[in-house]
Design an enzyme around this catalytic site. Structure first.
Site, mmCIF file in Angstrom:
data_model
loop_
_atom_site.group_PDB
_atom_site.id
_atom_site.type_symbol
_atom_site.label_atom_id
_atom_site.label_comp_id
_atom_site.label_asym_id
_atom_site.label_seq_id
_atom_site.Cartn_x
_atom_site.Cartn_y
_atom_site.Cartn_z
ATOM 1 N N CYS A 131 0.845 -1.194 0.000
ATOM 2 C CA CYS A 131 0.000 0.000 0.000
ATOM 3 C C CYS A 131 0.882 1.246 0.000
ATOM 4 C CB CYS A 131 -0.912 -0.020 1.226
ATOM 5 S SG CYS A 131 -1.884 1.470 1.429
ATOM 6 N N CYS A 134 -0.310 4.068 2.278
ATOM 7 C CA CYS A 134 -0.031 3.851 3.711
ATOM 8 C C CYS A 134 1.455 3.970 4.031
ATOM 9 C CB CYS A 134 -0.481 2.459 4.158
ATOM 10 S SG CYS A 134 -2.033 1.879 3.492
ATOM 11 N N ASP A 135 2.296 3.361 3.197
ATOM 12 C CA ASP A 135 3.703 3.182 3.580
ATOM 13 C C ASP A 135 4.706 4.015 2.777
ATOM 14 O OD1 ASP A 135 2.768 1.321 5.369
ATOM 15 O OD2 ASP A 135 3.053 -0.376 4.023
#
Ligand code: NAP
Length: 301
Positions: A131, A134-135
């Protein structure tokens, strides 16, 4: 018998449980791996409203704590079958346990498809990511690879190119499945390199990734990257529930924003629902909607 059995203990399932308990219903959540679901794979979550920065595990724990505080019961078990017996739903688990509920909320999620390389699971959080939203921030200023050729991979590459020093976009064919406009935008980015007709072969590095070994047109090549973002699609697994659902072409449960399935008393929420945006916030939103729909169903039956 429970009023509601929630299958899946990710953000959708746990939010559904919290809402349903607060509406006075008895709720059981059954989770097969880790409460928190996919977010437990994320080292840090910085896009969930109200939390500046929290680890995925911590957020999962908080969602669980909140649901249990409201009276949710939980079981760590894998649901293997689900059937309607008269007015009740019977939910069978791997351990042999059988639970009964007046309604079911299916929040079983969808797993990112994996490359299938050696140590892939072990390196999640140490270079392997699924992701970019997200990351991605953890790889600012560092070289990364994005694997895939669909819209997700193209969008991930665009996003990462804004903060990473270099982005290799590794795709197994010579043309992309994703939109031409996204490809054109990527072509304009100086720090993006297309690596076409290439298959990922292995991760280099012991505890942290230091490279991605690929096979391009029959030649082995090592890409010097510190992060590998895998974006080769998602896979729901709803086969055990297929007779109560209408599945779309990709195997997701068709349901509109009200989370209703074609089967009375059976609701669907989160990433396993057919939808365009799969984020923590949309999963939690689904959980609330499905819970309130289930509460209304129970109050009228
Ligand atoms: P996708 O469209 O199914 O694309 C998956 C990509 O991964 C394909 O390019 C595929 O290659 C490649 N792939 C699959 N298995 C692979 C493997 N084992 N090894 C290497 N490569 C592999 O998935 P997605 O990009 O996640 O998108 C899913 C859906 O959401 C699509 O309908 C997409 O349009 C939509 N979406 C839309 C947006 C938007 O903003 N409009 C954003 C993201 C996603 P091949 O091409 O060779 O099959």
């Amino acid at each position: 018998m429970f009023d509601i059995i929630v299958i899946g203990g990710g953000p959708a399932g746990l939010t559904a449980a919290t809402y349903a308990c607060r509406a006075g219903k008895s709720v059981l959540v059954i989770e097969k791996n880790a409460f928190g679901g996919q977010i437990t794979w994320s080292p840090r979550v910085e896009n969930y409203p109200g939390f500046l920065s929290v680890t995925g595990t911590e957020l999962g724990d908080k969602l669980l704590e909140q649901a249990m505080e409201q009276g949710t019961e939980v079981e760590l078990d894998e649901v293997t079958a689900c059937s309607r017996e008269g007015d009740a739903w019977q939910v069978n688990c791997e351990s042999g346990a059988v639970f009964e509920g007046r309604s079911v909320i299916l929040a079983a999620g969808a797993k990112p498809r994996m490359l299938g390389l050696e140590r892939e699971e072990e390196l999640v959080g140490s270079g392997v990511c699924y992701c970019a939203v997200c990351d991605g921030a953890f790889y600012a200023g560092r070289p990364v690879a994005v694997c895939g050729g669909g819209n997700s991979a193209l969008q991930d590459a665009l996003l990462l190119s804004e903060s990473c020093s270099k982005v290799y976009l590794v795709h197994r064919r010579d043309s992309f499945r994703g939109e031409r406009k996204l490809v054109e935008s990527l072509q304009k980015r100086e720090n993006v390199e297309f690596v076409l007709n290439a298959r990922c072969k292995a991760f280099e590095g012991a505890e942290e990734i230091s490279g991605l070994l690929i096979d391009q047109n029959g030649m082995e090549k090592l890409l010097p990257v510190e992060g590998v973002f895998v974006a080769i699609g998602h896979q729901p697994d709803l086969t055990a529930f297929a007779s109560y659902l209408k599945l779309d072409q990709k195997g997701y449960a068709d349901a509109d924003e009200s989370c209703l399935t074609p089967t009375e008393g059976f609701f669907v929420a989160g990433d396993c629902r057919s939808k365009s945006v799969r984020q923590l916030t949309t999963a939690a939103a689904d959980g609330a909607v499905a819970a309130l729909a289930a509460v209304s169903y129970l109050d009228h039956h």
